[in-house]
Design an enzyme around this catalytic site. Structure first.
Site, short mmCIF file in Angstrom:
data_model
loop_
_atom_site.label_atom_id
_atom_site.label_comp_id
_atom_site.label_asym_id
_atom_site.label_seq_id
_atom_site.Cartn_x
_atom_site.Cartn_y
_atom_site.Cartn_z
N ASP A 51 0.85 -1.20 0.00
CA ASP A 51 0.00 0.00 0.00
C ASP A 51 0.88 1.25 0.00
O ASP A 51 1.86 1.33 0.74
CB ASP A 51 -0.93 -0.01 1.22
CG ASP A 51 -2.08 0.97 1.06
OD1 ASP A 51 -3.23 0.51 0.90
OD2 ASP A 51 -1.83 2.20 1.07
N ILE A 52 0.49 2.22 -0.80
CA ILE A 52 1.30 3.44 -0.94
C ILE A 52 1.25 4.31 0.32
O ILE A 52 2.17 5.09 0.58
CB ILE A 52 0.85 4.22 -2.21
CG1 ILE A 52 1.95 5.10 -2.75
CG2 ILE A 52 -0.42 5.01 -1.95
CD1 ILE A 52 1.68 5.62 -4.16
N ASN B 275 -13.03 -3.10 2.52
CA ASN B 275 -13.95 -1.97 2.67
C ASN B 275 -14.93 -2.04 1.51
O ASN B 275 -14.52 -2.04 0.35
CB ASN B 275 -13.18 -0.65 2.63
CG ASN B 275 -12.27 -0.49 3.84
OD1 ASN B 275 -12.59 -0.92 4.94
ND2 ASN B 275 -11.10 0.11 3.62
N GLY C 179 -15.37 3.42 3.84
CA GLY C 179 -13.99 3.86 3.61
C GLY C 179 -13.39 3.39 2.30
O GLY C 179 -12.20 3.58 2.06
N HIS D 298 -10.53 -5.20 -3.45
CA HIS D 298 -9.20 -5.54 -2.93
C HIS D 298 -9.30 -5.87 -1.45
O HIS D 298 -10.22 -5.43 -0.77
CB HIS D 298 -8.21 -4.38 -3.15
CG HIS D 298 -8.70 -3.08 -2.60
ND1 HIS D 298 -9.63 -2.30 -3.26
CD2 HIS D 298 -8.43 -2.43 -1.44
CE1 HIS D 298 -9.89 -1.23 -2.54
NE2 HIS D 298 -9.18 -1.28 -1.42
N HIS E 207 -7.15 -5.76 2.19
CA HIS E 207 -5.99 -5.21 2.90
C HIS E 207 -5.45 -6.33 3.80
O HIS E 207 -6.18 -6.86 4.63
CB HIS E 207 -6.41 -4.04 3.80
CG HIS E 207 -6.98 -2.87 3.06
ND1 HIS E 207 -6.26 -1.72 2.82
CD2 HIS E 207 -8.21 -2.66 2.52
CE1 HIS E 207 -7.02 -0.85 2.17
NE2 HIS E 207 -8.20 -1.39 1.98
P1 5GP Z 1 -9.76 1.42 0.14
O1 5GP Z 1 -9.82 2.71 0.91
O2 5GP Z 1 -10.43 1.54 -1.20
O3 5GP Z 1 -10.22 0.22 0.91
O4 5GP Z 1 -8.23 1.15 -0.11
C1 5GP Z 1 -7.52 1.73 -1.15
C2 5GP Z 1 -6.07 1.65 -0.76
O5 5GP Z 1 -5.30 1.81 -1.94
C3 5GP Z 1 -5.62 2.72 0.22
O6 5GP Z 1 -5.08 2.11 1.39
C4 5GP Z 1 -4.58 3.51 -0.55
O7 5GP Z 1 -3.50 3.92 0.25
C5 5GP Z 1 -4.15 2.52 -1.63
N1 5GP Z 1 -3.73 3.14 -2.87
C6 5GP Z 1 -4.39 4.12 -3.56
N2 5GP Z 1 -3.72 4.42 -4.68
C7 5GP Z 1 -2.60 3.63 -4.69
C8 5GP Z 1 -1.52 3.51 -5.60
O8 5GP Z 1 -1.42 4.18 -6.63
N3 5GP Z 1 -0.56 2.60 -5.29
C9 5GP Z 1 -0.63 1.81 -4.18
N4 5GP Z 1 0.36 0.94 -3.97
N5 5GP Z 1 -1.65 1.91 -3.29
C10 5GP Z 1 -2.63 2.81 -3.55
#
Ligand code: 5GP
Length: 116
Positions: A31-32, A87, A93, A100, A102
């Site tokens: 995760d970034i 999520n 969130g 995906h 986590h």
């Molecule tokens: P969500 O909030 O949709 O459950 O999780 C999305 C996740 O994707 C977040 O934790 C966010 O930090 C990660 N994320 C968003 N854009 C990128 C990206 O370009 N590269 C990576 N490695 N992670 C990303």
């Protein structure tokens, strides 16, 4: 056709990411913006927006993701203690509408907390 998700762009190598695992069906990347010392995203290559958009035809893919999640967690040394979070929807969130999981670990989680 709607635009490819950010994760599809990563899968296509159009955007860089630290790739930890990949097979025909999914990819695991760091995760970034990690919310735990170990924070990995496990992403199916097929774009399903949210978990509730999955159908019976995705059953084996979803099972595969769970098995890979355990293997990746073990590979990362957190097989004994990690959280697996999905999520579903903005109110929960979700910010990237490409399903995906986590995989999160190396953080002290308690039984009464469901926070990241
Ligand atoms: P969500 O909030 O949709 O459950 O999780 C999305 C996740 O994707 C977040 O934790 C966010 O930090 C990660 N994320 C968003 N854009 C990128 C990206 O370009 N590269 C990576 N490695 N992670 C990303």
């Amino acid at each position: 056709m709607s635009e490819a998700s950010i994760f599809t762009k990563i899968i296509r190598r159009e955007i860089p990411a630290e790739i930890l695992f990949e097979d025909d069906l999914c990819i695991a990347i760091r995760d970034i913006q990690p919310k735990a010392p170990t924070h990995v995203l496990l992403i199916p290559k097929q774009e399903i927006p949210r978990l509730v958009d999955a159908d019976p035809e995705h059953q084996s893919l979803l099972g595969h993701l769970l098995l890979v999640a355990g293997k990746v967690a073990t590979q990362l040394g957190i097989g004994e203690a990690f959280r697996l979070i999905i999520n579903n929807g903005e109110g929960a969130g979700q910010t990237v509408f490409h399903l995906h999981m986590h995989i999160m670990g190396n953080k002290k989680y308690t039984e009464d907390s469901l926070d990241f």
